[in-house]
Enzyme design. Structure first.
Site, short mmCIF file in Angstrom:
data_model
loop_
_atom_site.label_atom_id
_atom_site.label_comp_id
_atom_site.label_asym_id
_atom_site.label_seq_id
_atom_site.Cartn_x
_atom_site.Cartn_y
_atom_site.Cartn_z
N ASP A 187 1.07 -1.36 0.15
CA ASP A 187 0.19 0.08 -0.09
C ASP A 187 0.91 1.24 0.04
OD1 ASP A 187 -0.42 1.05 2.96
OD2 ASP A 187 0.51 -0.73 2.81
N HIS A 525 2.55 -8.85 -3.68
CA HIS A 525 1.30 -7.93 -3.18
C HIS A 525 1.58 -6.58 -3.30
CE1 HIS A 525 -2.68 -6.90 -1.34
NE2 HIS A 525 -2.00 -6.03 -0.52
N ASP A 573 2.95 -17.55 -4.92
CA ASP A 573 3.34 -16.37 -5.78
C ASP A 573 2.03 -15.51 -6.38
OD1 ASP A 573 4.79 -14.29 -6.77
OD2 ASP A 573 6.22 -15.64 -8.00
N GLU A 582 3.41 -10.28 0.50
CA GLU A 582 3.43 -8.95 0.80
C GLU A 582 4.89 -8.57 0.75
OE1 GLU A 582 1.64 -5.40 3.55
OE2 GLU A 582 2.15 -7.32 4.56
#
Length: 602
Positions: A187, A525, A573, A582
């Protein structure tokens, strides 16, 4: 720019073996290879209960070593029946293959400069995750990773209004310019508690090798290269500046929950003097979708309430920074020390202000056990100032004599111990020796654990948590320090064992690092490195490490479907596997530390 050895080996592997890149051979080893003077181990999956013959072949097919496997049997962490192969006597630089029974491995290198490309790539990860600046192709390794500046001129207010539990936050009467810093993970939040341990690790790598620090000016791909400052410090300062900007001004007041709060209920707010405290994070009001290019993030950006943990992270890293920059930039060093002292005083004044789990759009990074943060900050301040009163306070804190465990963002006591054990002027020699002994004792435990595991991993638990690779790499850092303190080969061997696992010596033959090995990480991610979701976007650049297996994944839909997996096999993956795949700054920091440590000549 020199291409990493693993890329060349991956291409050669397909020529020699004719195998598809996703094949699963019975021979598991470090996919980039081995150091000439280091241990060379492979793990073989085979049901045989008696030893198997093996040979090492050179590039021309000649036999350079032979032997028999050692049967280690069933391994609970992987679910495999295993054999081990050791071929330490192969020391000549070159390209080799290992044949066990009728199976031949992909080629691997023996090279003295094996880890230098990985160290450079792991450092470049931090440049590529910078906020507030355009990422340029010439520094990022190609135009596919170039992007416009994310969140430039980031002058933000405090969160105000109702959170997800109906708590009403009044906000604050100021804004902060928090432009810069590193995005934390997949993020685009920027968190002080995760930034703290990450920054410390980079600064420690420099400080520990101050006589000959890695990444001399101009050796890394950075816009600051050529400024007569070590490139590692250039990257570290990008985050140090951000952490300093997160400090509340004098006279700041805040309504915050003090002490533990009932889960899922309304919080009890208390008015505090927040002067000198650090805001916990700056992040989006709501979660952004995947993919979201940082420059196209349209969510409100907000400062979230100050916390004691964030304040102590600032105190610790700013005190450390004051030492590091003392002769390089005296004015900046003074600024760091002043910020550290203000933050430390603020934490002592407000020792139980915790991060609530009542916001959306970013991680909470909640922590209600702050004895380790107080110890870390106290240790850093003492190492920098030599203040007798701080030393007296330090010696009263339990971690000063307690056993050491590998550090993590929520458990940072070891960082203080490492500083006390390594900063020459921190303690009297006898007391410093005691701190080193605590680190060596931890390393002894990890060496013993490696001997208990089928994959020779210095981690014997069957509980693999979110970010398990980070725990393993931070253990490797402890082992690397013990090797420095004692010169005993067992510690360096176990340090390399940890890297061998991360780079492919594991049951799924996965190099958890992008761009390195014949089966590297491809789909983390991440909101920008999101090729799996949008072919117009790139995959990860080289040198990014996945969090790795997570045997407790439950909220992650993909992870939940792996229920019952052997712990080391609980990984996929996939960009959707946020609890498994992540990537974060505090996981890449120990990868950088270990790669750089192994790249340095002894």
């Amino acid at each position: 720019m020199r291409r990493p050895v693993p890329t060349r080996l991956a291409a050669l592997a397909l020529i020699v073996t004719g195998a598809a890149a996703d094949a699963a051979p019975a021979i598991h080893l470090n996919q980039i290879g081995f150091l000439p003077d280091g241990p060379k181990r492979a793990v073989v999956t085979d049901p045989a209960t008696t030893p198997l013959p093996w040979v090492v072949l050179d590039a021309g097919g000649g036999v350079v070593a032979t032997g028999e496997t050692v049967v280690t049997g069933d391994d609970a962490a992987s679910g495999d029946h295993l054999h081990q192969v050791g071929f330490d006597r192969v020391t000549a630089p070159g390209t080799y293959r290992l044949r066990v029974g009728g199976t031949t491995s992909r080629p691997f290198a023996v090279a003295a400069d094996l880890y230098a490309p990985l160290a450079s790539a792991a450092l470049n990860y931090f440049y590529q995750t910078r906020a507030g600046i355009a990422i340029e192709a010439r520094h990022a390794g190609g135009k596919q990773w170039a992007r416009a500046a994310g969140h430039p001129n980031e002058i933000v207010p405090c969160f105000s209004g109702a959170d997800t539990k109906g708590n009403v936050w009044p906000g604050c009467n100021y804004t902060r310019n928090v432009t810069g810093g590193w995005y934390d993970a997949g993020d685009q939040g920027k968190y002080v508690v995760n930034g703290g341990i990450s920054l410390w690790t980079l600064l420690n790598l420099y400080e520990l090798n101050a006589a000959r620090p890695p990444f001399a000016d101009g050796t890394a791909k950075l816009p600051e290269a050529g400024n007569d400052i070590n490139d590692l410090l250039d990257e570290a300062r990008w985050e140090m500046d951000f952490l300093l900007a997160m400090q509340a001004p004098d006279g700041a007041r805040a309504q915050v929950p003090v002490g533990p709060q009932p889960a899922g209920q309304k919080l009890t707010m208390t008015a505090i003097d927040a002067s000198g405290m650090a805001h916990h994070k700056v992040a989006d009001r709501n979660w952004t979708g995947i993919p979201t290019i940082p420059a196209e993030d349209r969510e409100d950006r907000l400062l979230y309430p100050p916390t004691t943990a964030a304040t102590l992270n600032l105190a610790a890293t700013a005190a450390q920074g004051a030492r590091v920059w003392k002769t390089i930039d005296p004015a900046y060093s003074t600024r760091c020390l002043e910020a550290a002292k203000r933050a430390y005083a603020a934490a002592l004044r407000n020792p139980r202000v915790y991060a609530p789990e009542t916001f959306t759009g970013s991680g909470s990074y909640g922590d209600t056990a702050l004895g380790d943060e107080f110890y870390w900050a106290t240790a850093e301040l003492f190492a920098t100032t030599g203040d007798a009163q701080i030393l007296a306070a330090l010696k009263r804190l339990p971690p000063f004599a307690d056993p050491v465990s590998e550090p993590g963002w929520g458990g940072v006591a070891a960082l203080g111990t490492i500083t006390l054990a390594t900063v020459p002027t921190a303690l009297a020699p006898a007391e410093q020796a005691k701190q080193r002994a605590l680190i060596v004792a931890a390393a002894d435990r990890y060496v013993a654990e490696a001997a208990q595991t089928g994959y020779r991993l210095p981690y014997a638990s069957l509980k693999y948590d979110w970010g398990s690779n980070s725990a393993i790499l931070n253990r490797a850092m402890i082992l690397g320090l013990a090797a420095r303190f004692t010169s005993k080969p067992a510690y360096r061997t176990a340090e390399i064992d940890a890297m061998d696992y991360v780079l492919g010596r594991n049951p799924i033959d996965q190099s958890y690092v992008s761009g390195f090995g014949w089966k590297p990480l491809r789909n983390p991610h991440h909101r920008f490195w999101a090729h799996e979701k949008d072919p117009r976007l790139p995959g990860p650049p080289p040198g990014v490490v996945s969090g790795g297996p997570n045997s407790g994944a439950s909220a992650d839909g993909l992870g939940a479907r792996l229920k019952g997996c052997a712990p080391q096999r609980c990984w996929r993956d996939s960009i959707d596997a946020y609890e498994l795949n992540e990537v974060t700054i505090n996981w890449n920091a120990p990868l950088l530390w270990i790669a750089a440590d192994l790249a340095m000549a002894r």
